[in-house]
Write a protein that holds these residues in place. Structure first.
Motif, PDB file in Angstrom:
ATOM      1  N   ASN A  70       0.720  -1.214  -0.161  1.00  0.00           N
ATOM      2  CA  ASN A  70      -0.144  -0.100   0.043  1.00  0.00           C
ATOM      3  C   ASN A  70       0.928   1.195  -0.005  1.00  0.00           C
ATOM      4  N   THR A  71       0.560   2.205  -1.155  1.00  0.00           N
ATOM      5  CA  THR A  71       1.597   3.474  -1.023  1.00  0.00           C
ATOM      6  C   THR A  71       0.450   4.643  -1.260  1.00  0.00           C
ATOM      7  N   GLY A  72       0.916   5.414   0.014  1.00  0.00           N
ATOM      8  CA  GLY A  72       0.429   6.652   0.176  1.00  0.00           C
ATOM      9  C   GLY A  72       0.366   7.838  -0.841  1.00  0.00           C
ATOM     10  N   SER A  73      -0.320   8.829  -0.637  1.00  0.00           N
ATOM     11  CA  SER A  73       0.159   9.971  -1.528  1.00  0.00           C
ATOM     12  C   SER A  73       1.515  10.656  -1.562  1.00  0.00           C
ATOM     13  N   ASP A  74       2.196  10.482  -0.502  1.00  0.00           N
ATOM     14  CA  ASP A  74       3.533  11.016  -0.418  1.00  0.00           C
ATOM     15  C   ASP A  74       4.660   9.998  -0.772  1.00  0.00           C
ATOM     16  N   GLY A  75       4.135   8.944  -1.266  1.00  0.00           N
ATOM     17  CA  GLY A  75       5.158   7.786  -1.669  1.00  0.00           C
ATOM     18  C   GLY A  75       5.505   6.950  -0.677  1.00  0.00           C
TER      19      GLY A  75
END
Length: 184
Positions: A70-75
Motif C-alpha cells: 500500500n502506497t500513500g499519496s506522499d510515496g
C-alpha cells in the motif's frame, strides 16, 4: 549486529598468522663463520579474523510471502506479509533491473565484504547507499525478487543488479523495469 538480518555476515578484519623472527650478528673470518650472537627477537601476534553477523530475526527474507503493498499519496507506504508482519517504506523508485551471478570476472565477495547470495543487490551507491534494505518487483508483474540489501556495486545511475544463483536465471530475468521500495 542487531541492525542487520540474521543471514548477513561481513568480514570486518582479515586474519593473519603470527611471526617470530630472530636477528643475529654473524662474524666471519677468512670466509668462515667464527661467531654468532642473537641480537634481537621480534614476535608479531596473530591477527584474528573478525566476522560481523547479523542478529535481526524479523527482517523479511525471500521466503516471506507478501499479501499487500500500500502506497500513500506522499510515496511512503507499507508492505504487509502473509504472516501479518508489516514493513514500512520511505519511497519507491522505478529502476532498470538486471541480474548477475558469480563466475568469470565476478567474485563471491560483495563491495561490502559479504558473500554474495540471493537477497544481495548491486547499486550505484550515490543513488542507493550501501546497506539500504529494499523490496524489488518487476513492473511487468512477472518477477518478484523480494527483500534484499544493497551490498554490492558495479552499476551506474538508476539501475539495480539482482544477484541470482545461476546464469540461466540471469538470462531468464534479462533486463526489466522494476519498482524498488526503499525500506525503513
Amino acid at each position: 549486529n542487531n541492525s542487520k538480518p540474521a543471514w548477513e555476515e561481513t568480514v570486518i578484519q582479515e586474519g593473519s598468522d603470527g611471526t617470530y623472527t630472530e636477528v643475529y650478528e654473524v662474524i666471519y673470518q677468512d670466509g668462515e663463520e667464527t661467531a654468532r650472537q642473537l641480537i634481537d627477537a621480534v614476535t608479531t601476534a596473530p591477527l584474528p579474523t573478525i566476522i560481523e553477523k547479523g542478529t535481526m530475526e524479523n527482517f523479511a527474507n525471500n521466503g516471506d510471502a507478501v499479501a499487500a503493498i500500500n502506497t500513500g499519496s506522499d510515496g511512503t507506504g507499507t508492505i504487509t506479509l502473509d504472516n501479518g508482519e508489516t514493513l514500512t517504506f520511505s519511497s519507491a523508485r522505478t529502476m532498470r533491473g538486471t541480474a548477475y551471478t558469480t563466475g568469470g570476472s565476478v567474485g563471491t565477495r560483495t563491495a561490502s565484504g559479504t558473500t554474495v547470495h540471493v537477497g544481495v543487490v548491486a547499486v550505484d551507491k550515490n543513488v542507493i547507499p550501501l546497506g539500504t534494505k529494499v523490496y524489488v518487483v518487476s513492473n511487468d508483474g512477472k518477477y518478484d525478487y523480494g527483500f534484499a540489501v544493497a551490498e554490492d556495486t558495479g552499476v551506474k545511475g538508476n539501475s539495480i543488479d539482482l544477484y541470482m544463483d545461476t546464469n540461466s536465471e540471469c538470462i531468464q530475468f534479462g533486463v526489466r523495469e522494476c519498482t524498488v521500495y526503499i525500506l525503513d
